[in-house]
Design an enzyme around this catalytic site. Structure first.
Site, PDB file in Angstrom:
ATOM      1  N   LYS A 216      39.144  47.573  25.897  1.00 32.60           N
ATOM      2  CA  LYS A 216      40.337  48.188  25.296  1.00 32.60           C
ATOM      3  C   LYS A 216      40.087  49.613  24.790  1.00 32.60           C
ATOM      4  CE  LYS A 216      43.101  44.094  24.587  1.00 32.60           C
ATOM      5  NZ  LYS A 216      43.743  43.138  23.648  1.00 32.60           N
ATOM      6  N   ARG A 256      38.194  36.775  25.418  1.00 32.88           N
ATOM      7  CA  ARG A 256      38.932  36.992  26.670  1.00 32.88           C
ATOM      8  C   ARG A 256      38.417  38.286  27.267  1.00 32.88           C
ATOM      9  NH1 ARG A 256      43.092  40.000  28.218  1.00 32.88           N
ATOM     10  NH2 ARG A 256      44.523  39.202  29.832  1.00 32.88           N
TER      11      ARG A 256
HETATM   12  N1  LIG Z   1      45.386  36.133  23.922  1.00 34.23           N
HETATM   13  C1  LIG Z   1      45.338  37.414  24.368  1.00 34.23           C
HETATM   14  N2  LIG Z   1      45.936  37.738  25.538  1.00 34.23           N
HETATM   15  C2  LIG Z   1      45.909  39.025  25.979  1.00 34.23           C
HETATM   16  N3  LIG Z   1      46.535  39.355  27.126  1.00 34.23           N
HETATM   17  C3  LIG Z   1      46.507  40.648  27.571  1.00 34.23           C
HETATM   18  C4  LIG Z   1      45.833  41.630  26.836  1.00 34.23           C
HETATM   19  C5  LIG Z   1      45.829  43.040  27.328  1.00 34.23           C
HETATM   20  O1  LIG Z   1      44.655  43.297  27.973  1.00 34.23           O
HETATM   21  P1  LIG Z   1      44.523  43.251  29.583  1.00 34.23           P
HETATM   22  O2  LIG Z   1      45.514  44.246  30.071  1.00 34.23           O
HETATM   23  O3  LIG Z   1      43.121  43.607  29.794  1.00 34.23           O
HETATM   24  O4  LIG Z   1      44.837  41.893  30.050  1.00 34.23           O
HETATM   25  N4  LIG Z   1      45.178  41.331  25.680  1.00 34.23           N
HETATM   26  C6  LIG Z   1      45.220  40.031  25.231  1.00 34.23           C
HETATM   27  C7  LIG Z   1      44.573  39.642  23.997  1.00 34.23           C
HETATM   28  O5  LIG Z   1      43.960  40.457  23.286  1.00 34.23           O
HETATM   29  N5  LIG Z   1      44.667  38.335  23.612  1.00 34.23           N
END
Ligand SMILES: Nc1nc2ncc(COP(=O)(O)O)nc2c(=O)[nH]1
Length: 280
Positions: A216, A256
């Protein structure tokens, strides 16, 4: 409680964004075959779940309609389940969650914590699947203006407790709830670091806590070069693995991440550190 094949360590969820515009891997897995191959590879690397998302949550990302989101994720979920992969669906829509569960997804990962779709709680309660409730204050187009807190720890904690209470009131088994601070969602880098520093406050609530810091922007800003240019996303894996180890050590239930290999090593280090020995 949440079943995990490796209860002695922090869970690792592998990110599989089947989208053209996610912030760090947009477009790489929009093709079904590539997506399934990547999901299987992440499971083979040790991921406990593969988290399949069909709509980018990147700040400012345009929304896609439910049918598009569903059509992106369901075929990939079905193929992954056929390969024996445990799948969570990353969606804020009840209809998409319903279709994903029907296709074999066994966890709902809802970045809106149930706020975006009033029908989500009923879908999750009926399916009796774990529900990841992330802290959220609004869709991507509004997150910037919502990133203001008097006390970010206290407010995020209170707002997550309210989401958990609402879920239980709607008939969801509290033993199936996971909380997530929502790093980068209506939060500045300072808010993210404050939440990580006091992750114990969320862990102390007694629900499993998931941390999503992988690649991020706040990591890019931390690792910026001399003229202030943020480190590009591919260069953020070391910091991501470090957060995985620290989050695991702080009692997080799971992380994640995009790079499963690095975080598998990090959770092994955290487990050995905790035990004072490598796992027997
Ligand atoms: N539970 C959860 N779900 C998520 N989904 C997408 C993203 C955005 O990141 P990405 O674009 O790398 O998926 N961040 C989260 C998060 O921090 N927690």
């Amino acid at each position: 409680m949440l079943h995990l094949p490796h209860p002695g360590r922090c869970a690792v969820l592998g990110v599989l964004n089947v989208t053209p515009d996610s912030f760090s891997d947009g477009g790489r897995y929009i093709d079904r075959e590539h997506a399934v191959a990547h999901g299987v590879a992440m499971r083979d690397s040790g991921a406990d779940l593969v988290d399949v998302g069909g709509e980018s949550t990147r700040p400012g990302a345009a929304r896609v309609d439910a049918a598009t989101e569903r059509d992106r994720v369901v075929p990939v979920i079905r193929d992954l389940v056929a390969e024996g992969v445990r799948v969570s669906v990353d969606t804020t829509r009840a209809a998409v969650a319903e279709a994903a569960i029907e296709a074999g997804a066994t966890v709902v990962n809802d970045v809106s914590g149930g706020l975006a779709d009033p029908r989500m709680a009923a879908v999750v309660a009926a399916a009796r699947v774990p529900w990841i409730l992330m802290h959220w204050r609004g869709h991507s187009d509004r997150m910037g203006e919502l990133a203001s807190y008097e006390d970010v720890i206290g407010e995020v904690r209170a707002e997550l407790v309210a989401r958990a209470d609402a879920a239980v009131l709607a008939g969801v088994d509290p033993g199936l709830l996971v909380l997530d601070p929502g790093l980068g969602f209506a939060k500045t880098a300072a808010h993210n670091w404050a939440l990580l520093r006091r992750l114990d406050v969320l862990v102390a609530l007694g629900f499993p806590v998931l941390v999503g810091a992988s690649r991020k922007r706040f990591l890019g800003e931390l690792l910026a070069d001399a003229d202030g240019t943020p480190r590009p996303t591919p260069g953020r894996e070391g910091a991501t693995a470090a957060i995985t180890a620290l989050a695991a050590h702080a009692g997080a239930w799971g992380v994640r991440v995009h790079d499963v290999d690095g975080s598998m090593d990090a959770v092994a280090v955290a487990a050995a550190w905790q035990l004072g020995a490598s796992r027997a």
